[in-house]
Design a protein around this motif. Structure first.
Motif, PDB file in Angstrom:
ATOM      1  N   ARG A   1      -0.610 -11.292  -7.560  1.00  0.00           N
ATOM      2  CA  ARG A   1      -0.672 -10.114  -8.416  1.00  0.00           C
ATOM      3  C   ARG A   1      -1.909 -10.143  -9.312  1.00  0.00           C
ATOM      4  N   THR A   2      -2.219 -11.300  -9.876  1.00  0.00           N
ATOM      5  CA  THR A   2      -3.387 -11.428 -10.749  1.00  0.00           C
ATOM      6  C   THR A   2      -4.674 -11.163  -9.978  1.00  0.00           C
TER       7      THR A   2
ATOM      8  N   SER B   1       0.265  -7.735  -2.877  1.00  0.00           N
ATOM      9  CA  SER B   1       0.102  -6.880  -4.044  1.00  0.00           C
ATOM     10  C   SER B   1      -1.023  -5.890  -3.758  1.00  0.00           C
ATOM     11  N   PRO B   2      -0.913  -4.655  -4.270  1.00  0.00           N
ATOM     12  CA  PRO B   2      -1.904  -3.626  -3.951  1.00  0.00           C
ATOM     13  C   PRO B   2      -3.156  -3.705  -4.814  1.00  0.00           C
TER      14      PRO B   2
ATOM     15  N   ILE C   1       0.834  -1.206   0.000  1.00  0.00           N
ATOM     16  CA  ILE C   1       0.000   0.000   0.000  1.00  0.00           C
ATOM     17  C   ILE C   1       0.865   1.251   0.000  1.00  0.00           C
ATOM     18  N   LEU C   2       1.901   1.286   0.828  1.00  0.00           N
ATOM     19  CA  LEU C   2       2.770   2.462   0.909  1.00  0.00           C
ATOM     20  C   LEU C   2       3.447   2.752  -0.425  1.00  0.00           C
ATOM     21  N   ALA C   3       3.812   1.715  -1.148  1.00  0.00           N
ATOM     22  CA  ALA C   3       4.509   1.890  -2.423  1.00  0.00           C
ATOM     23  C   ALA C   3       3.621   2.546  -3.471  1.00  0.00           C
TER      24      ALA C   3
ATOM     25  N   ALA D   1       7.061  -0.545  -6.164  1.00  0.00           N
ATOM     26  CA  ALA D   1       6.315   0.260  -7.126  1.00  0.00           C
ATOM     27  C   ALA D   1       6.657  -0.124  -8.560  1.00  0.00           C
ATOM     28  N   ASP D   2       7.880  -0.553  -8.785  1.00  0.00           N
ATOM     29  CA  ASP D   2       8.300  -0.980 -10.125  1.00  0.00           C
ATOM     30  C   ASP D   2       7.742  -2.357 -10.490  1.00  0.00           C
ATOM     31  N   GLU D   3       7.658  -3.246  -9.502  1.00  0.00           N
ATOM     32  CA  GLU D   3       7.315  -4.644  -9.776  1.00  0.00           C
ATOM     33  C   GLU D   3       5.850  -4.992  -9.487  1.00  0.00           C
ATOM     34  N   GLY D   4       5.205  -4.214  -8.624  1.00  0.00           N
ATOM     35  CA  GLY D   4       3.815  -4.495  -8.286  1.00  0.00           C
ATOM     36  C   GLY D   4       3.631  -5.573  -7.236  1.00  0.00           C
TER      37      GLY D   4
END
Length: 264
Positions: free
Chosen positions: A253-254, A221-222, A162-164, A201-204
């Motif tokens: 992630r999905t 994952s956000p 969440i922070l990212a 943030a780059d990778e999720g």
């Protein structure tokens, strides 16, 4: 938050003013302290224990508990007291992301079924994450998370996810409040945390490796709104020597991406 002192307006004798004073804001604070005195694992508590935990006189606990019983917020259990079902009803209404919880539940259940590990749905409030849903896995370790429970954001996968994906000032607030050590592997360095957030943030995908408790790992994952900012996050947590985070990460992630489409 539990109070540890009597209010300054308490009478010297330990009794409390009646009549108009019953509507004083201090009464609300004392009622809140009485309810907040119950902790995870508590069933019923006696008046003496409630008085010890809140710092209130026993006479105050007796009087206030009668009001709470009348309104269904406490229930008598012999000579002790337990939280009332009315609190559960109110709590269900109070969850701001109720729709998200209902929508996420099938996906969370699928993740638990596929991994046999514990699955979380959480949001950020202040410097802590609040767990909106927790589905415990049959092969998962005992974790400190519980529905409605809180945990320092920097020491959790969901918190870092969440922070990212939050405005910079959100992470600034968390760091400024301090990064307490929860386990020997907790990240307490602001610079290291910022580097991790940039990578997330780059990778999720966010990882938590024994930072909340030794022997456990987590991948998160956000869940993003239309502006690309996190409103919540999901995670899968399990034993460090059993869970292959790199294998589970794509599924997490999905699921998060699917849930993101429901909040846009």
């Amino acid at each position: 938050m539990r109070t540890g002192q009597r209010n300054n307006e308490t009478h010297p004798s330990g009794a409390e003013p009646s009549g108009a004073a019953a509507a004083d804001p201090s009464t609300a604070a004392r009622l809140t302290a009485l309810l907040a005195a119950f902790q995870p694992g508590d069933d019923a508590l006696g008046v003496s224990e409630l008085a010890r935990r809140t710092g209130l006189p026993k006479t105050s606990v007796h009087r206030l508990s009668r009001h709470l019983i009348d309104h269904g917020l406490l229930e008598p259990d012999g000579t002790a007291l337990r939280l009332g079902l009315k609190l559960f009803e109110i709590g269900q209404l109070a969850v701001r992301q109720r729709g998200l919880v209902d929508t996420a539940r099938p996906l969370l259940a699928d993740l638990r079924e596929a991994t046999h590990n514990t699955v979380h749905l959480a949001t950020l409030e202040g410097t802590e994450v609040v767990y909106l849903d927790v589905l415990k896995g049959p092969d998962a370790p005992r974790l400190p998370s519980r529905i409605g429970g809180r945990f320092p954001a920097h020491a959790t996968g969901v918190g870092k996810a969440i922070l990212a994906y939050s405005p910079d000032d959100v992470a600034d607030t968390v760091i400024a409040a301090g990064l307490p050590r929860i386990s020997r592997r907790t990240i307490t360095s602001p610079a290291m945390l910022r580097r991790q957030l940039t990578k997330i943030a780059d990778e999720g995908t966010a990882y938590e490796r024994e930072e909340s408790s030794i022997g456990t790992v987590c991948v998160a994952s956000p869940i993003l709104n239309a502006d690309g900012q996190a409103v919540a996050a999901i995670s899968v947590a399990g034993w460090v020597n059993r869970m292959r985070t790199e294998r589970i990460a794509p599924a997490v992630r999905t699921a998060a991406l699917a849930l993101s489409r429901t909040v846009r």
